[in-house]
Design an enzyme around this catalytic site. Structure first.
Site, PDB file in Angstrom:
ATOM      1  N   GLN A   1       8.412  -4.987   6.113  1.00 19.53           N
ATOM      2  CA  GLN A   1       8.482  -5.282   6.776  1.00 19.53           C
ATOM      3  C   GLN A   1       9.797  -6.012   7.827  1.00 19.53           C
ATOM      4  O   GLN A   1      10.747  -4.578   8.961  1.00 19.53           O
ATOM      5  CB  GLN A   1       7.353  -5.176   7.901  1.00 19.53           C
TER       6      GLN A   1
ATOM      7  N   LYS B   1      12.500  -2.775   7.906  1.00 12.23           N
ATOM      8  CA  LYS B   1      12.200  -1.196   8.544  1.00 12.23           C
ATOM      9  C   LYS B   1      12.254  -1.900   9.892  1.00 12.23           C
ATOM     10  O   LYS B   1      13.321  -1.011  10.710  1.00 12.23           O
ATOM     11  CB  LYS B   1      10.977  -0.971   7.948  1.00 12.23           C
TER      12      LYS B   1
ATOM     13  N   LYS C   1       3.209  -9.053   8.641  1.00 11.79           N
ATOM     14  CA  LYS C   1       1.830  -8.765   8.410  1.00 11.79           C
ATOM     15  C   LYS C   1       0.455  -9.541   7.833  1.00 11.79           C
ATOM     16  O   LYS C   1       1.190 -10.325   7.728  1.00 11.79           O
ATOM     17  CB  LYS C   1       2.379  -7.856   7.067  1.00 11.79           C
TER      18      LYS C   1
ATOM     19  N   GLY D   1      -1.988  -2.213  14.836  1.00  8.40           N
ATOM     20  CA  GLY D   1      -3.031  -1.996  13.927  1.00  8.40           C
ATOM     21  C   GLY D   1      -2.241  -1.507  12.378  1.00  8.40           C
ATOM     22  O   GLY D   1      -1.004  -1.413  12.116  1.00  8.40           O
ATOM     23  N   ASP D   2      -2.773  -1.268  11.376  1.00 11.36           N
ATOM     24  CA  ASP D   2      -2.751  -0.372   9.789  1.00 11.36           C
ATOM     25  C   ASP D   2      -3.155   0.400   9.282  1.00 11.36           C
ATOM     26  O   ASP D   2      -4.717   0.229  10.197  1.00 11.36           O
ATOM     27  CB  ASP D   2      -1.606  -1.955   9.208  1.00 11.36           C
TER      28      ASP D   2
ATOM     29  N   SER E   1       5.889   0.267  18.870  1.00 11.96           N
ATOM     30  CA  SER E   1       5.471  -0.807  19.216  1.00 11.96           C
ATOM     31  C   SER E   1       6.738  -1.932  19.963  1.00 11.96           C
ATOM     32  O   SER E   1       6.071  -2.333  21.101  1.00 11.96           O
ATOM     33  CB  SER E   1       5.179  -1.615  17.836  1.00 11.96           C
TER      34      SER E   1
HETATM   35  P1  NDP Z   1      -5.991   4.694   9.064  1.00 15.00           P
HETATM   36  O1  NDP Z   1      -6.499   3.464   8.245  1.00 15.00           O
HETATM   37  O2  NDP Z   1      -6.181   5.380  10.186  1.00 15.00           O
HETATM   38  O3  NDP Z   1      -6.166   5.583   7.666  1.00 15.00           O
HETATM   39  C1  NDP Z   1      -5.383   5.952   6.398  1.00 15.00           C
HETATM   40  C2  NDP Z   1      -6.177   7.137   5.528  1.00 15.00           C
HETATM   41  O4  NDP Z   1      -5.774   7.049   4.141  1.00 15.00           O
HETATM   42  C3  NDP Z   1      -7.398   7.203   6.046  1.00 15.00           C
HETATM   43  O5  NDP Z   1      -7.822   8.778   5.259  1.00 15.00           O
HETATM   44  C4  NDP Z   1      -8.301   6.455   4.176  1.00 15.00           C
HETATM   45  O6  NDP Z   1      -8.912   7.064   3.225  1.00 15.00           O
HETATM   46  C5  NDP Z   1      -6.659   6.524   3.456  1.00 15.00           C
HETATM   47  N1  NDP Z   1      -7.186   5.625   2.495  1.00 15.00           N
HETATM   48  C6  NDP Z   1      -6.661   4.680   2.546  1.00 15.00           C
HETATM   49  N2  NDP Z   1      -6.679   3.662   1.406  1.00 15.00           N
HETATM   50  C7  NDP Z   1      -6.908   4.847   0.341  1.00 15.00           C
HETATM   51  C8  NDP Z   1      -6.885   4.444  -0.828  1.00 15.00           C
HETATM   52  N3  NDP Z   1      -6.872   3.356  -1.855  1.00 15.00           N
HETATM   53  N4  NDP Z   1      -6.850   5.792  -1.840  1.00 15.00           N
HETATM   54  C9  NDP Z   1      -7.029   6.938  -1.642  1.00 15.00           C
HETATM   55  N5  NDP Z   1      -6.652   6.964   0.722  1.00 15.00           N
HETATM   56  C10 NDP Z   1      -7.251   6.550   1.150  1.00 15.00           C
HETATM   57  O7  NDP Z   1      -4.314   4.149   7.751  1.00 15.00           O
HETATM   58  P2  NDP Z   1      -3.160   4.104   8.529  1.00 15.00           P
HETATM   59  O8  NDP Z   1      -3.094   5.757   8.540  1.00 15.00           O
HETATM   60  O9  NDP Z   1      -2.584   3.370  10.098  1.00 15.00           O
HETATM   61  O10 NDP Z   1      -2.079   4.133   7.803  1.00 15.00           O
HETATM   62  C11 NDP Z   1      -1.831   4.747   6.139  1.00 15.00           C
HETATM   63  C12 NDP Z   1      -0.635   3.988   6.075  1.00 15.00           C
HETATM   64  O11 NDP Z   1       0.197   4.657   6.621  1.00 15.00           O
HETATM   65  C13 NDP Z   1      -0.482   3.043   5.413  1.00 15.00           C
HETATM   66  O12 NDP Z   1      -0.107   2.923   4.090  1.00 15.00           O
HETATM   67  C14 NDP Z   1      -0.123   2.088   6.637  1.00 15.00           C
HETATM   68  O13 NDP Z   1       0.599   0.643   6.134  1.00 15.00           O
HETATM   69  C15 NDP Z   1       1.077   2.810   6.786  1.00 15.00           C
HETATM   70  N6  NDP Z   1       1.598   2.807   7.997  1.00 15.00           N
HETATM   71  C16 NDP Z   1       0.988   3.128   9.712  1.00 15.00           C
HETATM   72  C17 NDP Z   1       1.195   2.620  10.551  1.00 15.00           C
HETATM   73  C18 NDP Z   1       0.727   2.666  11.367  1.00 15.00           C
HETATM   74  O14 NDP Z   1       1.732   2.318  12.614  1.00 15.00           O
HETATM   75  N7  NDP Z   1      -0.965   3.258  11.695  1.00 15.00           N
HETATM   76  C19 NDP Z   1       2.953   3.079  10.966  1.00 15.00           C
HETATM   77  C20 NDP Z   1       3.513   2.429   8.915  1.00 15.00           C
HETATM   78  C21 NDP Z   1       2.822   2.843   8.492  1.00 15.00           C
HETATM   79  P3  NDP Z   1     -10.498   6.930   4.097  1.00 15.00           P
HETATM   80  O15 NDP Z   1     -10.648   6.336   5.189  1.00 15.00           O
HETATM   81  O16 NDP Z   1     -11.394   7.038   3.191  1.00 15.00           O
HETATM   82  O17 NDP Z   1     -10.344   5.057   3.554  1.00 15.00           O
HETATM   83  O1  2IT Z   2       3.717  -0.572   9.095  1.00 12.15           O
HETATM   84  C1  2IT Z   2       3.669  -0.829  10.052  1.00 12.15           C
HETATM   85  O2  2IT Z   2       4.800  -0.773  10.268  1.00 12.15           O
HETATM   86  C2  2IT Z   2       2.931  -0.887  10.421  1.00 12.15           C
HETATM   87  N1  2IT Z   2       1.845  -0.649  10.050  1.00 12.15           N
HETATM   88  C3  2IT Z   2       3.220  -0.992  12.623  1.00 12.15           C
HETATM   89  C4  2IT Z   2       3.376  -2.152  12.977  1.00 12.15           C
HETATM   90  C5  2IT Z   2       3.512  -2.458  14.236  1.00 12.15           C
HETATM   91  O3  2IT Z   2       3.778  -3.844  14.826  1.00 12.15           O
HETATM   92  O4  2IT Z   2       2.981  -1.336  14.713  1.00 12.15           O
END
Ligand code: NDP
Ligand code: 2IT
Length: 444
Positions: free
Chosen positions: A110, A113, A125, A164-165, A376
């Protein structure tokens, strides 16, 4: 032994049993060798040793009562990693796999990034091993309130701003914010990803997925290419995956596969995103239902098979280490041209090596998924200014940021003699700004 090798060896020795943290640190530090050589003052000022040590690690108990009246206890974490260029900023992850190693790898990533976004945000985080899946709204609320009852004393709009994450979306941010406001009696931008009725920003929900597609589009444009007519696979079906799918579709791509943690769907006619949204955003159901609802699609139990589907573009958007060496080889053999990481660290070190040796375009997470945290930071700016920008304005700023990131990492890769190596480009471009600020602050 070089400076980088020494720091890495000490890190592994001093932080045993943290494989994800070791992995992220290895990827970052090894690519910084040419920068460190050029700047002997970094070693003289112990810069790398300080960079890999979090400024503060907070671990706490999160007790709550489930719907059966039983007391549950989870672990809570916040790693305030680096505040050189701005307040700590980074998401909260609620998932049963969460441990200190995972939060530290995410925090370290992070820092760089957030630096790449060009906005004034440091790196942090947090999260918990709490699993929101299958819990009632009341249980999620009880957990979030307990989590914030400890976290509130460590965060603040100018100190540390979580978001969120995985497992933390609009519902969780709402409960967390409600509790913060109740304890502190302050309606401020202490969390991002807030609802639009209480200080959130338009386009934050879409930002990570849209940003991922914008930066990939820019990499395509530089090669006289575009999303039009491309076959795309996307792992995950959460926040990032859904909005990456939406934007890629709008640019003329066909998304043929997605997954959740149980298995994947393949739809040769192109995924119907409204069905995915209904299953995932409205019903909080399983992706398996898609195959029951959409004719011609197929569900397969287990995730790994997704990577054997031939595609032009792969967008991993679920979780760390979802693409191993074997999956990377399959993607390359089947003709993938672009891999852009929506998730954090979705490719293992071995997988990254496969992609780089093959000469495909590989856009690493800290550049490719920076659109979420960048937006954000735009939410923080709107909160401070008591303003509310229209969707188009935020979306345009997001796109400009992603286009800039692409050119910055491309230029850094050229400047250091590794043209097209965007892992090096992203790490170097992100690091230099943080290093300059740390030097300016003295030994702190
Ligand atoms: P969500 O909780 O909205 O979605 C996560 C998705 O990934 C779900 O479909 C989930 O499936 C799946 N998943 C999680 N763990 C596993 C696993 N071990 N094996 C297979 N599938 C898995 O999270 P986000 O979309 O917010 O985050 C997804 C990724 O993006 C993460 O790596 C996060 O760190 C990254 N990220 C998120 C940001 C954000 O703004 N939200 C910003 C930058 C990065 P299930 O529902 O079955 O658990
Ligand atoms: O991994 C990421 O960059 C996030 N989950 C978003 C972090 C944020 O502060 O919006």
């Amino acid at each position: 032994m070089t400076y980088v090798e020494r720091v890495l060896e000490n890190l592994k020795k001093n932080n045993p049993n943290e494989p994800e943290f070791h992995q992220a640190a290895t990827e970052i530090l090894t690519t910084l060798a040419p920068v460190v050589e050029k700047h002997p003052e970094y070693e003289a000022w112990g810069l790398l040793e300080r960079f890999v040590e979090p400024e503060r690690v907070i671990m706490f108990r999160v007790p709550w009562v489930d719907d059966k009246g039983k007391v549950q206890v989870n672990k809570g974490y916040r790693v305030q990693f680096n505040s050189a260029i701005g307040p700590y900023k980074g998401g909260l992850r609620f998932h049963p796999s969460v441990n200190l190693s995972i939060i530290k790898f995410l925090g370290l990533e992070q820092i760089l990034k957030n630096s790449l976004t060009g906005l004034p945000i440091g790196g942090g985080k947090g999260g918990s091993d709490f699993d929101p899946k299958g819990k009632s709204n009341r249980e999620v609320m009880a957990f979030c309130q307990s989590f914030m009852t400890e976290l509130y004393r460590h965060i603040g709009a100018d100190t540390d701003v979580p978001a969120g994450d995985i497992g933390v979306g609009g519902r969780e941010i709402g409960y967390l914010f409600g509790q913060y406001k109740r304890i502190r009696d302050e309606h401020v931008g202490v969390l991002t990803g807030r609802g639009l009725s209480y200080g959130g920003s338009l386009a934050r929900t879409e930002a990570t997925g849209y940003g991922l597609v914008y930066i990939t589009e820019e990499a395509m444009k530089a090669r006289g290419d575009s999303f039009k007519g491309k076959t795309v696979i996307i792992s995950g079906s959460g926040n990032v995956a859904i909005y990456a799918c939406q934007k890629a579709q709008s640019l003329g791509a066909k998304i043929v596969a997605m997954y959740d943690s149980n298995g994947y769907i393949y739809d040769p006619n192109g995924i119907q995103l409204d069905v995915i949204k209904d299953i995932k955003e409205v019903k909080r159901g399983r992706i398996k239902e898609y195959a029951q609802r959409v004719k011609g699609s197929k569900y397969t139990e287990g995730c790994k098979g997704l990577w054997s589907i031939p595609c032009d573009v792969a967008l991993p958007c679920a979780t760390q280490n979802e693409i191993d060496e074997q999956s990377a080889k399959l993607l390359v053999e089947n003709g993938v041209k672009y891999v852009a990481e929506g998730a954090n660290m979705p490719s293992t070190l071995e997988a990254i090596e496969v992609f780089q040796k093959s000469g495909i375009v590989f856009l690493p997470a800290k550049a490719a998924n920076a659109g979420g945290v960048a937006t954000s930071a735009l939410e923080m700016a709107q909160s401070s200014g008591r303003l509310f920008w229209p969707f188009e304005e935020v979306d345009k700023k997001l796109k400009d940021i992603m286009v800039n990131i692409y050119h910055n990492i491309d230029n850094a890769s050229k400047e250091y003699g590794y043209e097209g190596n965007y892992v090096m480009g992203a790490n170097i471009a992100g690091f230099i700004k943080v290093a300059d600020a740390m030097l300016a602050h003295g030994i702190v």
